[in-house]
Design a protein around this motif. Structure first.
Motif, PDB file in Angstrom:
ATOM      1  N   LEU A  15      33.488  29.680 -87.919  1.00 55.12           N
ATOM      2  CA  LEU A  15      33.075  29.592 -86.516  1.00 55.12           C
ATOM      3  C   LEU A  15      33.847  28.500 -85.790  1.00 55.12           C
ATOM      4  O   LEU A  15      34.355  28.715 -84.681  1.00 55.12           O
ATOM      5  N   LEU A  16      33.944  27.335 -86.421  1.00 61.68           N
ATOM      6  CA  LEU A  16      34.628  26.228 -85.750  1.00 61.68           C
ATOM      7  C   LEU A  16      36.115  26.526 -85.598  1.00 61.68           C
ATOM      8  O   LEU A  16      36.709  26.242 -84.559  1.00 61.68           O
ATOM      9  N   LEU A  17      36.702  27.138 -86.624  1.00 64.77           N
ATOM     10  CA  LEU A  17      38.127  27.473 -86.538  1.00 64.77           C
ATOM     11  C   LEU A  17      38.364  28.423 -85.367  1.00 64.77           C
ATOM     12  O   LEU A  17      39.264  28.218 -84.548  1.00 64.77           O
ATOM     13  N   TRP A  18      37.524  29.438 -85.254  1.00 64.34           N
ATOM     14  CA  TRP A  18      37.734  30.407 -84.175  1.00 64.34           C
ATOM     15  C   TRP A  18      37.456  29.777 -82.813  1.00 64.34           C
ATOM     16  O   TRP A  18      38.119  30.093 -81.825  1.00 64.34           O
ATOM     17  N   ILE A  50      38.870  41.655 -87.533  1.00 63.80           N
ATOM     18  CA  ILE A  50      38.511  40.288 -87.158  1.00 63.80           C
ATOM     19  C   ILE A  50      37.266  40.290 -86.283  1.00 63.80           C
ATOM     20  O   ILE A  50      36.323  39.521 -86.499  1.00 63.80           O
ATOM     21  N   ALA A  51      37.254  41.198 -85.292  1.00 59.30           N
ATOM     22  CA  ALA A  51      36.121  41.239 -84.370  1.00 59.30           C
ATOM     23  C   ALA A  51      34.834  41.549 -85.120  1.00 59.30           C
ATOM     24  O   ALA A  51      33.793  40.957 -84.864  1.00 59.30           O
ATOM     25  N   PHE A  52      34.926  42.475 -86.082  1.00 60.13           N
ATOM     26  CA  PHE A  52      33.733  42.833 -86.848  1.00 60.13           C
ATOM     27  C   PHE A  52      33.239  41.623 -87.641  1.00 60.13           C
ATOM     28  O   PHE A  52      32.039  41.318 -87.663  1.00 60.13           O
ATOM     29  N   GLY A  53      34.165  40.919 -88.257  1.00 57.90           N
ATOM     30  CA  GLY A  53      33.773  39.733 -89.026  1.00 57.90           C
ATOM     31  C   GLY A  53      33.076  38.718 -88.149  1.00 57.90           C
ATOM     32  O   GLY A  53      31.991  38.221 -88.488  1.00 57.90           O
ATOM     33  N   LEU A  54      33.662  38.437 -87.002  1.00 60.56           N
ATOM     34  CA  LEU A  54      33.052  37.449 -86.108  1.00 60.56           C
ATOM     35  C   LEU A  54      31.692  37.914 -85.624  1.00 60.56           C
ATOM     36  O   LEU A  54      30.745  37.126 -85.557  1.00 60.56           O
ATOM     37  N   ALA A  55      31.588  39.209 -85.318  1.00 63.87           N
ATOM     38  CA  ALA A  55      30.309  39.719 -84.837  1.00 63.87           C
ATOM     39  C   ALA A  55      29.250  39.595 -85.922  1.00 63.87           C
ATOM     40  O   ALA A  55      28.107  39.228 -85.649  1.00 63.87           O
ATOM     41  N   LEU A  56      29.639  39.869 -87.189  1.00 61.58           N
ATOM     42  CA  LEU A  56      28.676  39.731 -88.288  1.00 61.58           C
ATOM     43  C   LEU A  56      28.170  38.303 -88.374  1.00 61.58           C
ATOM     44  O   LEU A  56      26.982  38.053 -88.544  1.00 61.58           O
ATOM     45  N   LEU A 111      28.151  36.062 -85.961  1.00 63.56           N
ATOM     46  CA  LEU A 111      27.335  35.735 -84.785  1.00 63.56           C
ATOM     47  C   LEU A 111      25.953  36.370 -84.873  1.00 63.56           C
ATOM     48  O   LEU A 111      24.988  35.820 -84.358  1.00 63.56           O
ATOM     49  N   ALA A 112      25.873  37.538 -85.515  1.00 68.75           N
ATOM     50  CA  ALA A 112      24.576  38.202 -85.593  1.00 68.75           C
ATOM     51  C   ALA A 112      23.718  37.598 -86.690  1.00 68.75           C
ATOM     52  O   ALA A 112      22.516  37.818 -86.721  1.00 68.75           O
ATOM     53  N   MET A 125      35.951  43.549 -78.198  1.00 70.66           N
ATOM     54  CA  MET A 125      35.449  44.351 -79.317  1.00 70.66           C
ATOM     55  C   MET A 125      34.288  43.653 -79.981  1.00 70.66           C
ATOM     56  O   MET A 125      33.298  44.277 -80.372  1.00 70.66           O
ATOM     57  N   MET A 126      34.405  42.320 -80.102  1.00 65.97           N
ATOM     58  CA  MET A 126      33.378  41.558 -80.791  1.00 65.97           C
ATOM     59  C   MET A 126      32.016  41.763 -80.120  1.00 65.97           C
ATOM     60  O   MET A 126      31.013  41.982 -80.797  1.00 65.97           O
ATOM     61  N   ILE A 127      32.017  41.732 -78.785  1.00 64.04           N
ATOM     62  CA  ILE A 127      30.739  41.824 -78.093  1.00 64.04           C
ATOM     63  C   ILE A 127      30.145  43.214 -78.213  1.00 64.04           C
ATOM     64  O   ILE A 127      28.942  43.375 -78.406  1.00 64.04           O
TER      65      ILE A 127
END
Lengths: 306, 368
Positions: free
Chosen positions: A31-34, B160-166, B168-169, B246-248
């Motif tokens: 999270l921090l990296l991004w 990447i977007a899927f990973g970040l969304a996971l 965040l969720a 995409m993430m959102i």
């Protein structure tokens, strides 16, 4: 006498704890990296606009610690404490571009919102027939405009606008921008209206309102959050639009992105001035993004979940 | 798109008198006649048949607006309540027809002519010459090839977007802060991004990214010298702006999945990895496809960053179709040829997207 420990954490549980902890570290690390990846360019632009040439060359990063912030970059736009009281042609030029951008973005978003909301409401409530086209076909007709790459319309519009004397006018840009965001507005608003129960309007009709009355008085206020979302998304897209503005405007109606782009090539590279200009182009939207984040996310989520 | 039926039933006794009907007809046909007449006069004036000097074609625009208004009024006059309903979609329809369909037809005319705006000759029909020129234009095919690469990069963006969304969720602190921070790149104008990142942060001597690259052991970082690297850099900058999008969408999809399903999977003994692949991912397929489709559509319009950072170089390696046509027009004012290229591009897009949607449909709803 030492107290006897009755409960022991078994090795498995202790291992679980360690794994949980390392998982947390990894998650927050990512999270921090991004966050850094997302925010650093913005930070770099903002700080660079306060740097002098040597500060840029030596890659100093932190204001007040590494370098002393100066107003040089903003002075080139006529927007520094020293120059704000004086006449300044650069500032006038900048403000003109800024107003152009504001007017075209607000105007086209508003127009698209009006047209789009009406269409979306009609499509979600009534059955239409235009020749062979039924509701799904009409919906598809509007949404398919999204596929159209701007480059297909650009050159015909150039020629048409020349004939209509609309080249280099704000109204011409507004019309074109409205077209580009209309499908998105229709998409978001259709979703909104479909989630509003029809019984509300039926009750309103029984109480003596006309269809349009029910739409304006009952439905629109309920759909307001969705309208805000659609409006802001359109605002973002139209404020940032470069392609049409670069082709269709030259002096009078030039927008901020065109101004930013045209500075890059000329007069060597004035890092601080460029940074100040870019910063002023992105700041309004950053503020909107931070304040109205809820609506933007809502708007984009509208299409995702049905 | 499910068929929305006649959801709002309105039964009204419309008593439309003959007079009213006649008035409606007069209004619509009269204004239409005016529109045709305006076009005729303007066309004749253009061709110097009648000695009328008109500065521009604005009257045609006004006549069109007038006709549109009269059409709306006459709908109400002619069919009462039913007409009032059609007023909801009439304005947008007229607007889209006037600004898309009409210019597209016009574009078809331009595409088969030799028209250089900077020369005084004006337009001349040249048949299939433009097509032949396109056929042997290596730069256009190169740009189309680049578009394939750029589009394929969406798969990486999606991962990447899927990973970040996971993340965040999942259960994290400060979710709102991270959401805002991750959203911000989407708000920035591509032109500013191309300056901020492409020109400033990737500046070879002192840009922070170049410094980082040097620190990581790349002796002479140059982000736009080598064709492959330049293309990758453009992809990364574009990804940077659009990953939040995409993430959102994926995040919204993830939050709509009922918790019970994942709990049931855990009770059945599925670990994190397995419950992702066998529960979450399949449930997310419809959202994923929507997100990817919209992303593809946006990607196909990619131009701003390329125009401003590399203007297609080195040697056309980073050109997208849009940026190529943009330069074709700006450097050579070649309207006819540029329009033909754009129309061919549109056709290719329509075909590709139709095939894609058909395949997805076949795959999502298999018929046995």
């Amino acid at each position: 006498m030492t107290p006897r420990q009755i409960f022991h954490d078994s090795d498995v549980d202790l291992g679980y704890r360690a794994r949980w902890l390392s998982g947390r570290v990894a998650v927050y690390g990512v999270l921090l990296l991004w966050t850094l990846i997302c925010l650093f360019p913005i930070y770099w632009t903002l700080t660079t606009s306060f740097k002098m040439a040597p500060d840029v060359m030596q890659g100093r990063l932190i204001p007040f610690v590494d370098f002393v912030p100066k107003w040089k970059g903003w002075e080139s736009l006529g927007l520094s404490p020293r120059l704000i009281g004086q006449e300044s042609t650069v500032r006038e030029e900048f403000l003109k571009r800024f107003t152009n951008s504001t007017i075209t973005a607000l105007g086209s978003s508003a127009l698209a919102l009006v047209l789009g909301s009406m269409t979306a409401y009609g499509l979600s409530r009534f059955r239409y027939r235009f020749g062979f086209m039924r509701n799904p076909d009409i919906s598809f007709f509007f949404l398919s405009q999204l596929i159209l790459p701007p480059v297909v319309l650009a050159l015909p519009f150039l020629v048409l606008y020349k004939q209509l004397d609309l080249l280099d006018t704000r109204i011409g840009l507004i019309l074109l921008y409205t077209l580009t965001v209309l499908p998105i507005v229709i998409w978001i608003m259709r979703d909104q209206f479909q989630s509003i129960p029809v019984e509300l309007e039926e009750a309103a009709l029984v109480d003596g309102l006309s269809i349009w009355g029910a739409f304006l008085v009952i439905v629109l206020p309920i759909a307001l959050p969705g309208m805000v979302a659609a409006f802001i998304l359109s605002l973002v897209l139209t404020w940032n639009e470069y392609f049409f503005a670069a082709l269709l405007t030259s002096t009078d109606a030039k927008t901020l992105p065109v101004m930013v782009a045209s500075q890059t090539g000329s007069q060597g590279i004035n890092w601080w001035a460029m940074a100040a200009l870019s910063a002023s182009a992105i700041l309004p939207l950053i503020v909107i993004g931070i304040v109205l984040e809820r609506f933007i996310i809502r708007g984009m989520a509208a299409g995702a979940v049905r | 798109m499910s068929e929305p039926g006649d959801l709002l039933h309105v039964v009204t006794a419309d008593e439309i008198s003959d007079q009213r009907r006649a008035l409606g007809r007069v209004l619509v046909w009269g204004s239409f006649g005016l529109l045709v007449a305006t076009f005729a006069v303007l066309g004749l004036a253009q061709a110097d048949v009648i000695g009328l000097q008109l500065p521009n074609w604005r009257p045609a625009l006004y006549a069109f607006l007038f006709w549109g208004t009269c059409l709306g009024i006459s709908r109400v006059l002619l069919s009462g309540e039913q007409g009032k309903r059609s007023l909801f979609i009439l304005p947008a329809t007229l607007f889209v027809v006037a600004t898309v369909i009409f210019p597209l037809i016009f574009a078809l005319g331009i595409a088969f002519s030799n028209w250089n705006l900077s020369s005084l000759e004006g337009r001349s029909f040249n048949g299939l010459d433009n097509v032949r020129q396109m056929w042997s234009d290596p730069f256009y095919w190169n740009a189309l090839g680049n578009m394939v690469y750029y589009t394929l990069a969406i798969l990486v963006e999606y991962a990447i977007a899927f990973g970040l969304a996971l993340i965040l969720a999942s259960n994290i602190r400060g979710r709102r802060f991270f959401r805002v921070a991750f959203l911000l790149p989407l708000m920035l104008s591509p032109v500013a991004v191309s300056w901020m990142i492409g020109k400033s942060m990737m500046e070879v001597r002192f840009g922070p990214l170049a410094r980082l690259a040097r620190w990581l052991g790349w002796d002479r970082p140059s982000f736009f010298g080598d064709p492959e690297i330049a293309r990758a850099t453009i992809m990364m900058m574009d990804a940077w702006t659009y990953i939040p999008f995409m993430m959102i969408m994926i995040l919204a999809g993830l939050q709509a999945i009922p918790r019970e399903i994942q709990e049931a999977a855990r009770v059945d003994g599925a670990g994190g990895w397995r419950s992702f692949w066998e529960v979450t991912f399949p449930l997310m397929l419809p959202v994923s496809i929507t997100a990817i489709l919209i992303r593809v559509i946006f990607k196909l319009k990619l131009a701003d960053i390329i125009i401003n950072v590399t203007s297609g170089g080195p040697g056309g390696a980073t050109d997208s179709v849009t940026s190529f046509i943009f330069r074709e027009y700006r450097d050579r004012s070649n309207v006819g040829y540029g329009t033909l290229l754009a129309i061919v591009y549109l056709l290719l897009i329509v075909i590709a997207i139709t095939v894609f949607m058909k395949l997805v449909d076949r795959w999502m709803n298999p018929r046995y």
